[in-house]
Design a protein around this motif. Structure first.
Motif, PDB file in Angstrom:
ATOM      1  N   LEU A 143       0.840  -1.192   0.000  1.00 29.23           N
ATOM      2  CA  LEU A 143       0.000   0.000   0.000  1.00 29.23           C
ATOM      3  C   LEU A 143       0.879   1.248   0.000  1.00 29.23           C
ATOM      4  CD1 LEU A 143      -2.711  -0.944   2.666  1.00 29.23           C
ATOM      5  CD2 LEU A 143      -2.682  -1.436   0.204  1.00 29.23           C
ATOM      6  N   ILE A 144       0.520   2.205  -0.836  1.00 36.89           N
ATOM      7  CA  ILE A 144       1.176   3.510  -0.850  1.00 36.89           C
ATOM      8  C   ILE A 144       0.125   4.554  -0.508  1.00 36.89           C
ATOM      9  CG2 ILE A 144       2.361   5.222  -2.269  1.00 36.89           C
ATOM     10  CD1 ILE A 144       3.558   2.942  -3.874  1.00 36.89           C
ATOM     11  N   LEU A 145       0.330   5.215   0.605  1.00 37.13           N
ATOM     12  CA  LEU A 145      -0.637   6.195   1.090  1.00 37.13           C
ATOM     13  C   LEU A 145       0.024   7.569   1.087  1.00 37.13           C
ATOM     14  CD1 LEU A 145      -1.915   4.140   4.175  1.00 37.13           C
ATOM     15  CD2 LEU A 145      -2.836   4.146   1.853  1.00 37.13           C
ATOM     16  N   ASP A 146      -0.391   8.390   0.157  1.00 38.32           N
ATOM     17  CA  ASP A 146       0.153   9.742   0.045  1.00 38.32           C
ATOM     18  C   ASP A 146      -0.885  10.705   0.600  1.00 38.32           C
ATOM     19  OD1 ASP A 146       1.327  12.114  -0.582  1.00 38.32           O
ATOM     20  OD2 ASP A 146       1.529  11.746  -2.728  1.00 38.32           O
ATOM     21  N   GLU A 147      -0.795  10.971   1.897  1.00 42.97           N
ATOM     22  CA  GLU A 147      -1.802  11.803   2.578  1.00 42.97           C
ATOM     23  C   GLU A 147      -3.207  11.302   2.228  1.00 42.97           C
ATOM     24  OE1 GLU A 147      -1.497  13.687   4.901  1.00 42.97           O
ATOM     25  OE2 GLU A 147       0.226  15.013   4.807  1.00 42.97           O
ATOM     26  N   ALA A 148      -3.420   9.991   2.397  1.00 45.51           N
ATOM     27  CA  ALA A 148      -4.640   9.349   1.923  1.00 45.51           C
ATOM     28  C   ALA A 148      -5.906   9.891   2.573  1.00 45.51           C
ATOM     29  CB  ALA A 148      -4.549   7.842   2.154  1.00 45.51           C
ATOM     30  N   THR A 149      -5.812  10.399   3.801  1.00 42.06           N
ATOM     31  CA  THR A 149      -7.011  10.886   4.495  1.00 42.06           C
ATOM     32  C   THR A 149      -6.983  12.389   4.726  1.00 42.06           C
ATOM     33  OG1 THR A 149      -5.997  10.407   6.631  1.00 42.06           O
ATOM     34  CG2 THR A 149      -7.338   8.661   5.635  1.00 42.06           C
ATOM     35  N   SER A 150      -6.112  13.077   4.001  1.00 46.74           N
ATOM     36  CA  SER A 150      -5.939  14.510   4.259  1.00 46.74           C
ATOM     37  C   SER A 150      -7.159  15.334   3.904  1.00 46.74           C
ATOM     38  CB  SER A 150      -4.718  15.028   3.485  1.00 46.74           C
ATOM     39  OG  SER A 150      -4.928  14.871   2.092  1.00 46.74           O
ATOM     40  N   ALA A 151      -7.979  14.843   2.973  1.00 49.13           N
ATOM     41  CA  ALA A 151      -9.141  15.629   2.543  1.00 49.13           C
ATOM     42  C   ALA A 151     -10.392  15.324   3.364  1.00 49.13           C
ATOM     43  CB  ALA A 151      -9.428  15.361   1.057  1.00 49.13           C
ATOM     44  N   LEU A 152     -10.260  14.487   4.400  1.00 48.60           N
ATOM     45  CA  LEU A 152     -11.424  14.058   5.165  1.00 48.60           C
ATOM     46  C   LEU A 152     -11.549  14.836   6.460  1.00 48.60           C
ATOM     47  CD1 LEU A 152     -10.942  10.186   4.777  1.00 48.60           C
ATOM     48  CD2 LEU A 152     -12.159  11.757   3.256  1.00 48.60           C
ATOM     49  N   ASP A 153     -12.785  15.057   6.878  1.00 45.62           N
ATOM     50  CA  ASP A 153     -12.966  15.683   8.185  1.00 45.62           C
ATOM     51  C   ASP A 153     -12.773  14.620   9.259  1.00 45.62           C
ATOM     52  OD1 ASP A 153     -15.453  14.270   8.613  1.00 45.62           O
ATOM     53  OD2 ASP A 153     -16.437  15.735   7.323  1.00 45.62           O
ATOM     54  N   SER A 154     -12.650  15.046  10.493  1.00 43.97           N
ATOM     55  CA  SER A 154     -12.273  14.137  11.587  1.00 43.97           C
ATOM     56  C   SER A 154     -13.267  13.011  11.776  1.00 43.97           C
ATOM     57  CB  SER A 154     -12.133  14.941  12.889  1.00 43.97           C
ATOM     58  OG  SER A 154     -11.115  15.905  12.753  1.00 43.97           O
ATOM     59  N   GLU A 155     -14.562  13.297  11.632  1.00 42.56           N
ATOM     60  CA  GLU A 155     -15.579  12.269  11.864  1.00 42.56           C
ATOM     61  C   GLU A 155     -15.483  11.165  10.817  1.00 42.56           C
ATOM     62  OE1 GLU A 155     -20.455  11.876  12.186  1.00 42.56           O
ATOM     63  OE2 GLU A 155     -19.490  13.851  12.134  1.00 42.56           O
ATOM     64  N   VAL A 156     -15.356  11.559   9.547  1.00 43.25           N
ATOM     65  CA  VAL A 156     -15.249  10.572   8.475  1.00 43.25           C
ATOM     66  C   VAL A 156     -13.925   9.830   8.580  1.00 43.25           C
ATOM     67  CG1 VAL A 156     -15.109  10.271   5.973  1.00 43.25           C
ATOM     68  CG2 VAL A 156     -16.775  11.860   6.948  1.00 43.25           C
ATOM     69  N   GLU A 157     -12.875  10.561   8.941  1.00 45.46           N
ATOM     70  CA  GLU A 157     -11.556   9.964   9.088  1.00 45.46           C
ATOM     71  C   GLU A 157     -11.600   8.858  10.141  1.00 45.46           C
ATOM     72  OE1 GLU A 157      -7.132  11.883   8.969  1.00 45.46           O
ATOM     73  OE2 GLU A 157      -8.496  12.661  10.474  1.00 45.46           O
ATOM     74  N   ALA A 158     -12.281   9.115  11.223  1.00 44.46           N
ATOM     75  CA  ALA A 158     -12.393   8.112  12.287  1.00 44.46           C
ATOM     76  C   ALA A 158     -13.195   6.910  11.816  1.00 44.46           C
ATOM     77  CB  ALA A 158     -13.048   8.742  13.513  1.00 44.46           C
ATOM     78  N   ALA A 159     -14.201   7.151  10.949  1.00 45.66           N
ATOM     79  CA  ALA A 159     -15.032   6.056  10.452  1.00 45.66           C
ATOM     80  C   ALA A 159     -14.241   5.143   9.515  1.00 45.66           C
ATOM     81  CB  ALA A 159     -16.251   6.620   9.722  1.00 45.66           C
ATOM     82  N   ILE A 160     -13.264   5.702   8.809  1.00 49.79           N
ATOM     83  CA  ILE A 160     -12.489   4.931   7.845  1.00 49.79           C
ATOM     84  C   ILE A 160     -11.324   4.204   8.496  1.00 49.79           C
ATOM     85  CG2 ILE A 160     -10.965   5.137   5.829  1.00 49.79           C
ATOM     86  CD1 ILE A 160     -12.699   7.398   4.846  1.00 49.79           C
ATOM     87  N   GLN A 161     -10.744   4.808   9.522  1.00 51.50           N
ATOM     88  CA  GLN A 161      -9.440   4.348  10.003  1.00 51.50           C
ATOM     89  C   GLN A 161      -9.439   2.876  10.421  1.00 51.50           C
ATOM     90  OE1 GLN A 161      -8.000   6.177  13.573  1.00 51.50           O
ATOM     91  NE2 GLN A 161     -10.038   6.613  14.333  1.00 51.50           N
ATOM     92  N   GLU A 162     -10.498   2.424  11.064  1.00 52.99           N
ATOM     93  CA  GLU A 162     -10.486   1.034  11.526  1.00 52.99           C
ATOM     94  C   GLU A 162     -10.359   0.076  10.347  1.00 52.99           C
ATOM     95  OE1 GLU A 162     -13.247  -2.135  14.037  1.00 52.99           O
ATOM     96  OE2 GLU A 162     -13.757   0.012  14.024  1.00 52.99           O
ATOM     97  N   ASN A 163     -11.156   0.312   9.289  1.00 50.39           N
ATOM     98  CA  ASN A 163     -11.062  -0.541   8.111  1.00 50.39           C
ATOM     99  C   ASN A 163      -9.731  -0.365   7.396  1.00 50.39           C
ATOM    100  OD1 ASN A 163     -13.635  -1.844   8.128  1.00 50.39           O
ATOM    101  ND2 ASN A 163     -14.568   0.092   7.527  1.00 50.39           N
ATOM    102  N   LEU A 164      -9.189   0.857   7.446  1.00 49.95           N
ATOM    103  CA  LEU A 164      -7.912   1.117   6.797  1.00 49.95           C
ATOM    104  C   LEU A 164      -6.804   0.338   7.505  1.00 49.95           C
ATOM    105  CD1 LEU A 164      -6.684   2.718   4.486  1.00 49.95           C
ATOM    106  CD2 LEU A 164      -6.327   4.620   6.056  1.00 49.95           C
ATOM    107  N   TYR A 165      -6.842   0.304   8.838  1.00 49.28           N
ATOM    108  CA  TYR A 165      -5.829  -0.434   9.580  1.00 49.28           C
ATOM    109  C   TYR A 165      -5.979  -1.937   9.385  1.00 49.28           C
ATOM    110  CZ  TYR A 165      -5.158   4.083  11.704  1.00 49.28           C
ATOM    111  OH  TYR A 165      -4.931   5.418  11.896  1.00 49.28           O
ATOM    112  N   GLN A 166      -7.224  -2.399   9.252  1.00 48.91           N
ATOM    113  CA  GLN A 166      -7.442  -3.812   8.954  1.00 48.91           C
ATOM    114  C   GLN A 166      -6.851  -4.161   7.595  1.00 48.91           C
ATOM    115  OE1 GLN A 166     -11.625  -4.564   9.269  1.00 48.91           O
ATOM    116  NE2 GLN A 166     -11.667  -4.417  11.513  1.00 48.91           N
TER     117      GLN A 166
END
Length: 622
Positions: free
Chosen positions: A533-556
């Motif tokens: 995986l190459i993540l170039d500021e992959a979540t930089s455009a997301l607000d904190s709430e959406v970022e938190a919703a994605i992170q668990e699946n992203l870490y999985q």
């Protein structure tokens, strides 16, 4: 079957004579315009032989009809009205058959071959093969040109090749056939008439030989300037937001005007050349018609030729006058088409700077072991960017590339993806030099999400599904849910009323917000499920709430995978396994966040300027 269905089957049987998606094994198309044209003509020989036949027959029938006019006038002059049909009915019926049947069959056959066989199939075949080669060009190729200009070359090149061949085999050949038969008929009436027309034809060829080179040069320049102007228009419209926000002084007007002025200058040069040629032809034709008329009248007064012969002779030369102007227009088109092909080959017929090696290996799913061994890359310059880089990223390791802007972080990733080739050293994936792998299998190992989401002007379903060919609807929806995108997708509607996953996202995804585009891009990466995986500021455009919703699946998704993160917000990568600090193309520091802070070097200086972020806390909590 209905009559309409039967007619449609007949049309389709003819229109399918040339496969528009036919291709060859040739890697690079011919660079020379003539060879380029002949290369494609050879792939549709049957259709072009038919055009050659119908074109020649059309010229022959045309000449025969003018000869028939003279014959008919003489026949009427010599025959009695009472016995005309009784004595000459076979010849008269033959003349009607020539006009009503033979001429019509030839014209219809010519139209069918050109419009139903060549235009849809051949033109598309040229464009398809051109696209197949251009799409294989490396990333750097597209950085050096306008996307709109490249597309224009493919579209115009395909049309120009088809028009050129059709013009030569049908129009030019028909004209040449008519000229030869006209000279033959006139020689039979009076050899001097044949000499005059032969000299006229030589003069016509001289005009083509001496005056058309300037038209050809002007046509080539016009084609080039047209594509430049078109590229500037596309660039302005593609970046319309930047134009609206920054161009308060109408600078874009000046940029477009400069392109249009260059195009107009080329057009003026071309039109001057066209006028010179047309004027020369007009003078030449006037001399030819006058001499033929004088010879015909003089011969008639001496009784050596008939009234019908005069009618045939004058009809032929008047037709030559008409055809010569029309032919010069077609020759002008021929020159323009040739110039367009020359211009197109500069883009289409280019050897790719990055190619699969002979016998390249298709890499199976990688474990994710990556090595840079003494890698150097300077974008073709003498130095700078990347110098003697040695780096080992182990399978399943999560690393971050950190450093100031311009340090070379993105270049390292681009080299890894082989968007550019290293200029020194080598890069290994699972112990294999990436230059020994097929490009497709190499890039299949990477899932990439960049700060600028790469979306196409297609449906949301197509954009997510681009991550894995053949993905089912359920898999696409599941990926969207894991990227916290499903809920907003079902409410999206485009201007044409398409909703949800069918909605079109606009060019580069402009109809979606930045955060929505990013979530669609993350869903695509999740669907691909690549081992690296190459993540170039992959979540930089997301607000904190959406970022938190994605992170668990992203870490999985990161579990068991090699992860390479590029981040400007250092807090998002502080708890990764290893931080690699890059400066001026070299590794200046590496280690954990804590070790680098204690070292009080470049990373510590960068850290002091920033704070916040979710990734550090989340990874630390694992």
């Amino acid at each position: 079957m209905s009559n309409e269905g039967f007619r449609d089957r007949i049309w389709r049987s003819v229109e399918g004579s040339i496969d528009p998606f036919h291709d060859t094994d040739r890697e690079v198309l011919p660079e020379d315009a003539w060879r380029f044209i002949l290369y494609f003509a050879n792939q549709a020989k049957g259709a072009f032989v038919l055009l050659l036949i119908t074109g020649g027959l059309a010229g022959a029938v045309d000449a025969a009809m003018y000869w028939s006019v003279g014959w008919l006038i003489d026949l009427l002059d010599k025959s009695s009205p009472a016995t005309l049909f009784a004595d000459h009915w076979p010849a008269l019926i033959g003349l009607l058959f020539l006009i009503l049947v033979v001429r019509a069959v030839i014209m219809i056959a010519s139209a069918v071959v050109e419009q139903q066989v060549v235009v849809p199939g051949f033109y598309s075949m040229v464009r398809w093969q051109a696209f197949r080669r251009v799409i294989q060009q490396p990333y750097g190729f597209y950085q050096n040109d306008f996307a709109g200009r490249i597309a224009t070359k493919i579209m115009q090149g395909g049309e120009a090749v088809g028009d050129f061949i059709v013009n030569v085999l049908q129009t030019m050949w028909s004209f040449l056939t008519f000229v030869i038969l006209a000279i033959t008929i006139l020689v039979s009436l009076d050899p001097l008439m044949g000499v005059v027309v032969a000299l006229w034809f030589a003069g016509y060829a001289g005009i083509v030989w001496f005056l058309l080179p300037e038209m050809r040069r002007a046509g080539r320049e016009t084609a080039d300037q047209r594509s430049i102007f078109n590229g500037r228009l596309v660039d302005a419209f593609t970046n319309i937001v930047a134009v609206k926000l920054f161009d308060s002084g109408r600078r874009e007007h000046a940029y477009i005007r400069d392109g249009l002025e260059g195009f107009l200058t080329a057009v003026v040069r071309l039109t001057r050349a066209v006028t010179t040629v047309r004027s020369s032809v007009a003078i030449l034709n006037g001399v030819m018609m006058s001499l033929i008329a004088v010879i015909a009248v003089v011969n008639w007064t001496s009784g050596s030729i008939s009234t019908g012969a005069i009618a045939a002779a004058l009809g032929l030369v008047f037709r030559l006058n008409q055809m010569s102007g029309w032919m010069m227009f077609n020759i002008n088109g021929l020159v323009r088409n040739y110039a367009t092909v020359q211009d197109a080959t500069r883009t289409i017929s280019v050897t790719p700077a990055i190619r699969d090696a002979e016998g390249a290996i298709a890499l199976p799913r990688a474990s994710g072991d990556i090595r840079f061994e003494s890698v150097s890359f300077h974008y073709g310059k003498e130095g700078g960017v990347i110098d003697d880089l040695n780096l080992h990223i182990r399978p399943g390791e999560r690393v971050a590339l950190v450093g100031p802007s311009g340090a070379g972080k993105t270049t390292i990733v681009n080299l890894m993806l082989r968007l550019f080739d290293v200029e020194g050293g080598r890069i290994l994936i699972d112990g294999r030099d990436i230059r020994d792998l097929t490009q497709a299998s190499l890039r299949a190992q990477f899932g990439v999400v960049s700060q600028e989401a790469m979306l196409m002007h297609r449906s949301i379903r197509d954009n997510i599904g681009y991550g894995r060919e053949g993905a089912t609807e359920a898999e696409i929806v599941d990926a969207a849910k894991r990227a916290a995108a499903h809920d907003f997708i079902v409410d999206v509607e485009d201007p044409r009323g398409r909703r949800g996953y069918e909605a079109q996202v606009g060019e580069r995804g402009v109809k979606l917000s930045g955060g929505q585009r990013q979530r669609v891009a993350i869903a695509r990466m999740m669907l691909k499920d690549a081992p690296i995986l190459i993540l170039d500021e992959a979540t930089s455009a997301l607000d904190s709430e959406v970022e938190a919703a994605i992170q668990e699946n992203l870490y999985q998704l990161m579990e068991g995978k090699t992860v390479i993160a590029i981040a400007h917000r250092l807090s998002t990568i502080a708890a990764l396994d290893r931080l690699i600090v890059i400066d001026q193309g070299r590794i200046v520091e590496e280690g954990t966040h804590e070790a680098l802070i204690a070292r009080n070097g470049l990373y510590a200086q960068l850290w002091k300027r920033q704070s916040g972020g979710f990734l550090a806390n989340s990874l630390a909590a694992e």
